[in-house]
Design a protein around this motif. Structure first.
Motif, PDB file in Angstrom:
ATOM      1  N   ALA A  14       0.830  -1.202   0.000  1.00 37.02           N
ATOM      2  CA  ALA A  14       0.000   0.000   0.000  1.00 37.02           C
ATOM      3  C   ALA A  14       0.863   1.251   0.000  1.00 37.02           C
ATOM      4  CB  ALA A  14      -0.927  -0.007   1.217  1.00 37.02           C
ATOM      5  N   ALA A  15       1.951   1.225   0.757  1.00 37.96           N
ATOM      6  CA  ALA A  15       2.818   2.398   0.823  1.00 37.96           C
ATOM      7  C   ALA A  15       3.488   2.671  -0.512  1.00 37.96           C
ATOM      8  CB  ALA A  15       3.881   2.188   1.912  1.00 37.96           C
ATOM      9  N   ILE A  16       3.890   1.607  -1.220  1.00 40.15           N
ATOM     10  CA  ILE A  16       4.529   1.770  -2.527  1.00 40.15           C
ATOM     11  C   ILE A  16       3.526   2.300  -3.541  1.00 40.15           C
ATOM     12  CG2 ILE A  16       5.573   0.508  -4.441  1.00 40.15           C
ATOM     13  CD1 ILE A  16       6.781  -1.389  -2.352  1.00 40.15           C
ATOM     14  N   ALA A  17       2.293   1.781  -3.453  1.00 38.75           N
ATOM     15  CA  ALA A  17       1.287   2.184  -4.424  1.00 38.75           C
ATOM     16  C   ALA A  17       0.788   3.605  -4.187  1.00 38.75           C
ATOM     17  CB  ALA A  17       0.100   1.220  -4.361  1.00 38.75           C
ATOM     18  N   ASN A  18       0.914   4.098  -2.948  1.00 42.22           N
ATOM     19  CA  ASN A  18       0.387   5.408  -2.614  1.00 42.22           C
ATOM     20  C   ASN A  18       1.442   6.251  -1.886  1.00 42.22           C
ATOM     21  OD1 ASN A  18      -2.669   4.999  -3.189  1.00 42.22           O
ATOM     22  ND2 ASN A  18      -2.063   3.198  -2.008  1.00 42.22           N
ATOM     23  N   GLU A  23      -0.470   8.912   5.499  1.00 44.17           N
ATOM     24  CA  GLU A  23      -0.456   7.830   6.477  1.00 44.17           C
ATOM     25  C   GLU A  23      -1.296   6.660   5.995  1.00 44.17           C
ATOM     26  OE1 GLU A  23      -0.535   7.409  11.317  1.00 44.17           O
ATOM     27  OE2 GLU A  23      -1.250   9.253  10.360  1.00 44.17           O
ATOM     28  N   THR A  24      -0.828   5.459   6.302  1.00 42.24           N
ATOM     29  CA  THR A  24      -1.565   4.243   5.974  1.00 42.24           C
ATOM     30  C   THR A  24      -1.957   3.545   7.269  1.00 42.24           C
ATOM     31  OG1 THR A  24      -0.401   3.930   3.882  1.00 42.24           O
ATOM     32  CG2 THR A  24      -1.455   2.004   4.842  1.00 42.24           C
ATOM     33  N   ILE A  25      -3.236   3.162   7.377  1.00 42.23           N
ATOM     34  CA  ILE A  25      -3.695   2.403   8.533  1.00 42.23           C
ATOM     35  C   ILE A  25      -4.416   1.149   8.062  1.00 42.23           C
ATOM     36  CG2 ILE A  25      -3.935   4.464   9.968  1.00 42.23           C
ATOM     37  CD1 ILE A  25      -7.033   4.104   9.613  1.00 42.23           C
ATOM     38  N   LEU A  50      -5.488   9.976   4.197  1.00 33.07           N
ATOM     39  CA  LEU A  50      -5.427   8.736   4.967  1.00 33.07           C
ATOM     40  C   LEU A  50      -5.702   7.559   4.055  1.00 33.07           C
ATOM     41  CD1 LEU A  50      -5.158   7.617   7.897  1.00 33.07           C
ATOM     42  CD2 LEU A  50      -7.660   7.700   8.029  1.00 33.07           C
ATOM     43  N   ASP A  51      -4.750   6.645   3.951  1.00 33.59           N
ATOM     44  CA  ASP A  51      -4.905   5.441   3.137  1.00 33.59           C
ATOM     45  C   ASP A  51      -5.357   4.304   4.039  1.00 33.59           C
ATOM     46  OD1 ASP A  51      -4.791   3.642   1.015  1.00 33.59           O
ATOM     47  OD2 ASP A  51      -2.720   3.109   1.474  1.00 33.59           O
ATOM     48  N   ILE A  52      -6.523   3.734   3.745  1.00 39.80           N
ATOM     49  CA  ILE A  52      -7.071   2.653   4.560  1.00 39.80           C
ATOM     50  C   ILE A  52      -6.868   1.324   3.854  1.00 39.80           C
ATOM     51  CG2 ILE A  52      -9.170   1.662   5.551  1.00 39.80           C
ATOM     52  CD1 ILE A  52     -10.276   4.480   5.823  1.00 39.80           C
ATOM     53  N   VAL A  53      -6.212   0.404   4.521  1.00 36.96           N
ATOM     54  CA  VAL A  53      -6.098  -0.973   4.053  1.00 36.96           C
ATOM     55  C   VAL A  53      -7.140  -1.794   4.803  1.00 36.96           C
ATOM     56  CG1 VAL A  53      -4.619  -3.008   3.863  1.00 36.96           C
ATOM     57  CG2 VAL A  53      -3.642  -0.719   3.571  1.00 36.96           C
TER      58      VAL A  53
END
Length: 260
Positions: A14-18, A23-25, A50-53
């Motif tokens: 997720a971090a690589i894609a965004n 922040e990713t949670i 905010l990126d939600i996984v």
């Protein structure tokens, strides 16, 4: 350990894609409506940095354990009585930060088209955990089917039944198995998310349905140490929007009700 490795790999991807997101949670949900709601929340949260996984679970026990262990940053699948019970049982340091939606539960049957048709001495299955099982016993009491011991609270058990005039046999099974138990019992108390996954209509199909009242509104939960972090406010604001309210009302047609 396997779960942690899996979640770690998801987070890296997720971090690589965004890379531009602040922040990713990781948010734990049960499959079905909760997962569908968070899929609608993701683009709203992304606009707010905010990126939600979304991490789906098949039961009610694992999401709190994963959150307490640090494998998740939040979860959204339970009501307050269930969280209170889990906290007391396991010593979790978890906290509610927002209310989300209400899922009025129902009792279903493959054999009978109305509650009045259910015969004397019928077998009725309910979830075997205190919160969800107790919720169905309270539903049966509210509908005049049985009577519970005074002071039993929100988590009564089968032992708290003091009057059962129709002689129903109450069988406790895992909440995730209640829909499957329909083939073996006369009626089954099934939580809305499991009813939906089983292809049941939570508005039209129950032969008894809970009134949307009481403490059973679902909640967003985080670790107590995280409750004041900025991402928590962003998560709550992204959920409690007019867009998500309209999505819930349109998508679920009364089976799920917004609580904000």
């Amino acid at each position: 350990m396997v779960l942690r490795l899996l979640l770690a790999s998801i987070a890296v991807a997720a971090a690589i894609a965004n890379p531009a997101l602040a922040e990713t949670i990781m948010v734990g949900v049960t499959a079905g409506p909760h997962a569908q709601i968070f899929a609608a929340i993701r683009p709203i949260a992304a606009k707010n940095g905010l990126d939600i996984v979304i991490v789906e679970f098949k039961d009610y026990v694992a999401p709190n354990a994963a959150l307490a262990a640090g494998d998740l940053q939040a979860n959204s699948f339970q009501n307050q009585p269930y969280l209170d019970n889990q906290t007391a049982e396991h010593g979790y340091s978890l906290e509610t930060v927002a209310q989300t939606v209400n899922f009025p539960v129902g009792i279903y049957s493959k054999k009978y088209k109305s509650w009045d048709a259910v015969p004397q001495g019928a077998t009725v299955s309910i979830p075997n955990d205190p919160t969800n099982g107790g919720r169905f016993l309270l539903l049966l009491q509210d509908k005049g089917v049985l009577k519970l011991k005074p002071g039993a609270g929100f988590k009564p058990g089968v032992a708290d039944i003091i009057d059962n005039p129709r002689g129903f046999k109450i069988v406790e099974v895992d909440a995730a198995q209640t829909a499957r138990s329909l083939d073996d019992v006369d009626a089954a108390g099934i939580n809305t998310n499991y009813a939906t996954l089983a292809g049941l209509d939570p508005v039209k199909d129950p032969i008894l349905r809970e009134d949307p009242k009481g403490p059973y509104t679902n909640i967003i939960v985080v670790r107590s140490a995280d409750k004041d972090k900025p991402w928590v406010k962003t998560l709550v604001q992204s959920y409690q929007t007019p867009e998500i309210r309209e999505f819930v009302l349109t998508k679920f047609k009364g089976a799920v009700l917004p609580s904000w």
